[in-house]
Design an enzyme around this catalytic site. Structure first.
Site, mmCIF file in Angstrom:
data_model
loop_
_atom_site.group_PDB
_atom_site.id
_atom_site.type_symbol
_atom_site.label_atom_id
_atom_site.label_comp_id
_atom_site.label_asym_id
_atom_site.label_seq_id
_atom_site.Cartn_x
_atom_site.Cartn_y
_atom_site.Cartn_z
ATOM 1 N N LYS A 289 0.865 -1.185 0.000
ATOM 2 C CA LYS A 289 0.000 0.000 0.000
ATOM 3 C C LYS A 289 0.902 1.237 0.000
ATOM 4 C CE LYS A 289 -4.267 1.647 2.069
ATOM 5 N NZ LYS A 289 -5.521 1.253 2.691
ATOM 6 N N GLU A 378 -19.741 -5.441 9.299
ATOM 7 C CA GLU A 378 -20.747 -4.681 10.060
ATOM 8 C C GLU A 378 -21.791 -5.603 10.671
ATOM 9 O OE1 GLU A 378 -19.600 -3.777 7.067
ATOM 10 O OE2 GLU A 378 -18.641 -1.844 7.492
ATOM 11 N N ARG A 406 -25.752 -2.060 6.077
ATOM 12 C CA ARG A 406 -25.441 -3.486 5.889
ATOM 13 C C ARG A 406 -26.005 -4.362 6.993
ATOM 14 N NH1 ARG A 406 -20.323 -4.727 2.805
ATOM 15 N NH2 ARG A 406 -21.142 -3.925 0.855
HETATM 16 C C1 LIG Z 1 -19.007 -1.809 4.020
HETATM 17 C C2 LIG Z 1 -17.826 -0.913 4.226
HETATM 18 N N1 LIG Z 1 -17.272 -0.830 5.441
HETATM 19 C C3 LIG Z 1 -16.213 -0.027 5.632
HETATM 20 C C4 LIG Z 1 -15.697 0.701 4.614
HETATM 21 C C5 LIG Z 1 -14.564 1.680 4.873
HETATM 22 N N2 LIG Z 1 -13.364 1.265 4.175
HETATM 23 C C6 LIG Z 1 -13.009 1.770 3.006
HETATM 24 S S1 LIG Z 1 -11.606 1.175 2.399
HETATM 25 C C7 LIG Z 1 -11.427 0.176 3.732
HETATM 26 C C8 LIG Z 1 -10.253 -0.739 3.816
HETATM 27 C C9 LIG Z 1 -10.194 -1.616 2.615
HETATM 28 O O1 LIG Z 1 -9.086 -2.429 2.687
HETATM 29 P P1 LIG Z 1 -8.661 -3.239 1.410
HETATM 30 O O2 LIG Z 1 -9.855 -3.804 0.757
HETATM 31 O O3 LIG Z 1 -7.610 -4.180 1.805
HETATM 32 O O4 LIG Z 1 -8.099 -2.123 0.433
HETATM 33 P P2 LIG Z 1 -6.689 -1.368 0.446
HETATM 34 O O5 LIG Z 1 -6.996 0.038 0.808
HETATM 35 O O6 LIG Z 1 -5.787 -2.046 1.387
HETATM 36 O O7 LIG Z 1 -6.207 -1.471 -0.949
HETATM 37 C C10 LIG Z 1 -12.465 0.352 4.641
HETATM 38 C C11 LIG Z 1 -12.594 -0.326 5.927
HETATM 39 C C12 LIG Z 1 -16.326 0.604 3.359
HETATM 40 N N3 LIG Z 1 -15.908 1.315 2.300
HETATM 41 N N4 LIG Z 1 -17.362 -0.213 3.195
#
Ligand SMILES: Cc1ncc(C[n+]2csc(CCOP(=O)(O)OP(=O)(O)O)c2C)c(N)n1
Ligand SMILES: CC(=O)[C@@H](O)[C@H](O)COP(=O)(O)O
Ligand SMILES: [Mg+2]
Length: 643
Positions: A289, A378, A406
């Site tokens: 990242k 969630e 959700r």
């Molecule tokens: C249902 C939901 N819960 C929480 C989030 C907030 N959120 C956005 S990105 C993220 C982390 C995502 O991690 P990953 O899929 O590994 O992506 P990366 O940023 O590491 O590439 C979170 C928790 C969201 N977008 N949707």
């Protein structure tokens, strides 16, 4: 500011241009794309490190697959800046997340390359599976459907539901790309993360598996007879090695990898191979990242969405104020829960993957055994909270308003039906701002207030947030056999000196902010401060509306509403939530049920999708900024009331 793309990138407007580039030039394309993202985000803001981590993947995917005919489904979509830049939106990328500009997430109406609209996580596999079934149904057997999902997003139940289905669909041309960088916004958590690390680091497993899959991958391109042999070897292998040691294989998903997600040449080769292997499959890519920007690689949470920064020094811009500023509501929550938990040993906190965003990280640091990050889950967060509540723990379950959508059934079925006193703290209620409609907390008042055994409150300032948190954890309140919702917005409150002694609040009791004549303004939550300003504006014009802060949408302060309707025949209600079923609706229900008649103007979020922009721009657009409230009062005051 003029930001120019690099030598090759400047001639790539759409993926067809990219596909004309020599393969040996792809590393340069990736470098230029990465630089362009750094240049743009440093000046215009937005999500940052996730896009940097998938630069090579983005270029390789558009190079190998025939987009937009082949369907790229980005999970969450916060990593799709490279995709946007390569798909005809480079020239307008400076409008990213700006009012009236392009969205920070893929959006179907924005581009034919955005196969699926997104913003919430973990939808990509289900969507891609649906697309594959649809394509098969339409006789489009060659079409490819690719879900690009992060390791964080993979922790959600929905991702597992999608894989469970995909594994049973042998004909579905679905390629899942697991973009594994060990991070969500905060470090990724849970057993799956441990598992992914295990299969990434197990040398024996990887050597054997690579040999096997190389053979199978190659053979499967040779037609039917070879495929039968492949199937036989596969079956034999399943018992012997893979299904026992590989979770995805056990679900009938052919697992490839892990591979280096930054080696673009290798990525292209692997994707070319996978294109020719039909059926559901998963490619595990390891990425970093923030790749290519040292400060972001080092402090990955900070650089998830850093705001504007100096790309040379890596210094993130901070606003400078000439006076003490109020804190963010999220920080009031984070500090207050620790303060309460120090006195009440039953208190615990829960967040589904938003420790930094909710500020529960303050408690996670101070009391690691009593604060839980459960991953992007969630539904689990709510039912897990319910479970703890059955054991008399006092649970603060903090979920962004829009992500709580959700877990709606869990709120009803696992909490309210069972009369468990879970305290839901819904952050980012109201307009989320630049994230746009996927993230607006527009519906929570309506969806919470219709559930029995639920109290719904919203603080107008920091002190009220603290007092609501205090009141709901008291033993006598916990015994009321009801759940609690406290909703508050993104951003700062209004009280620089917010840390005041706790006071018990009476449930279902609002407060009169000011007396007045002719028109009464009823507000709920932080937006009440806009009404205070509106009253100041109106006072200069000789108008003197009354202002009541409901504080509770459920139960309503009936005594206060009787006073309002007995005194006023013109009422303005103001909420930063949807008008349908919201606080204004509750007030109208009260009015009708009690035989009152009044002219009521409801201000709030209308029944349409409100796009992205700064919160204040969106509030203005919907007519409930201070000026909008003042205007509504003026109009009502000037109108004839025929009742
Ligand atoms: C249902 C939901 N819960 C929480 C989030 C907030 N959120 C956005 S990105 C993220 C982390 C995502 O991690 P990953 O899929 O590994 O992506 P990366 O940023 O590491 O590439 C979170 C928790 C969201 N977008 N949707
Ligand atoms: C993509 C996503 O869902 C998060 O990154 C979100 O943008 C965070 O929003 P806040 O900045 O309000 O925490
Ligand atoms: Mg990740």
């Amino acid at each position: 500011m003029l930001i120019t793309p690099g030598d090759i990138l400047k001639d790539i407007n759409i993926p067809a241009d990219l596909r004309k580039v020599d393969r040996n030039k792809l590393p340069q394309v990736a470098d230029e794309l990465r630089q362009y993202i750094i240049d743009m985000v440093s000046v215009y803001g937005g999500h940052f490190s996730s896009s940097l981590g998938v630069v090579e993947l983005t270029v390789a995917l558009h190079y190998v697959f025939n987009t937009p005919d082949d369907q790229l489904v980005w999970d969450v979509g916060h990593q799709a800046y490279g995709h946007k830049i390569l798909t005809g939106r480079r020239e307008i990328f400076h409008t990213n997340r700006v009012y009236g500009g392009i969205s920070g997430f893929p959006k179907r109406k924005e581009s034919e390359y955005d196969a699926f609209g997104v913003g919430h996580s973990s939808t990509s596999i289900s969507a891609a599976v649906g697309m594959a079934v649809g394509s098969n149904h339409n006789g489009e057997k060659q079409r490819q459907h690719i879900a690009i999902i992060g390791d964080g997003s993979m922790t959600a139940g929905m991702a597992f539901e999608g894989m469970n289905h995909a594994g049973a669909l042998k004909d579905a041309n679905v390629l899942i790309i697991l973009n594994d960088n060990c991070m969500a916004i905060d470090p990724n958590v849970g057993a799956l993360k441990e598992y992914l690390t295990d299969i990434t680091t197990s040398k024996t497993y990887n050597n054997v598996k690579d040999d096997v899959w190389q053979l199978l991958g190659k053979m499967s391109t040779f037609g039917n007879s070879a495929r039968k042999i492949v199937a036989k070897i596969e079956n034999a292998m399943k018992g012997a090695l893979l299904s026992q040691s590989n979770f995805f294989e056990a679900l009938n998903l052919r697992y490839f990898g892990p591979i280096d997600g930054h080696d673009i040449d290798h990525l292209v080769s692997v994707l070319e191979d996978l294109k020719n292997i039909p059926g559901p499959k998963i490619l595990h890519c390891l990425t970093v990242k923030g790749k290519g920007y040292a400060p972001a690689e080092k402090e990955q949470t900070k650089w998830h969405a850093p705001g504007l920064f100096d790309k040379v020094t890596g210094v993130i811009q901070k606003k400078v104020y000439d006076r003490p500023m109020p804190p963010k509501y999220q920080d009031v929550f984070g500090n207050t829960i620790v303060e309460l938990a120090e006195k009440n040993s039953k208190i615990v906190g829960v967040t589904p993957a938003m420790p930094s965003g909710s500020s529960l990280n303050i408690m996670m640091k101070a009391m690691p055994d009593r604060a839980f990050d459960v991953g992007i889950a969630e539904q689990h967060a709510v039912t897990f909270s319910a479970g703890m509540a059955t054991r008399d723990l006092v649970v603060y379950c903090n979920i962004y308003s829009s992500f709580m959508q959700r877990a709606y059934d869990q709120v009803i079925h696992d909490v309210c039906l069972q009369q468990l006193p879970v305290i839901f703290c819904l952050d980012r209620a109201g307009f989320a701002g630049a994230d746009g409609p996927t993230h607006h907390g527009a519906y929570d008042i309506a969806y919470m207030r219709c559930i029995p055994n639920m109290v719904v409150a919203s603080p107008m300032n920091e002190e009220e947030l603290r007092n609501l948190m205090y009141t709901f954890q008291l033993e006598e309140t916990q015994k009321l056999k009801t759940a609690f919702t406290i909703r508050y917005p993104r951003g700062e409150g209004v009280m620089p000196d917010w840390k005041r002694p706790f006071q018990k609040l009476e449930i279902g009791k609002g407060r009169k902010i000011k007396d007045g004549e002719e028109v009464a303004i009823l507000t709920i939550g932080h937006i009440g401060n806009y009404a205070v300003k509106a009253c100041e504006i109106l006072e200069k014009e000789g108008l003197n509306p009354a202002h009541y802060d409901l504080r509770f949408v459920k139960p309503l302060d009936e005594a206060m509403l009787h006073e309002v309707f007995q005194k006023f025949d013109r009422v303005v209600t103001v909420e930063d939530g949807c008008l349908q079923g919201g606080m204004g609706s509750a007030v109208l229900e009260f009015m009708i049920d009690n035989g009152y008649t009044a002219k009521v103007k409801r201000l709030g979020i209308p029944d349409r999708i409100v796009e992205h922009g700064e919160q204040i721009e969106l509030q203005r657009e919907c007519g409930f900024d201070s000026e909008g409230i003042a205007m509504a009062v003026r109009e009502l005051a000037a109108s004839t009331v025929l009742i």
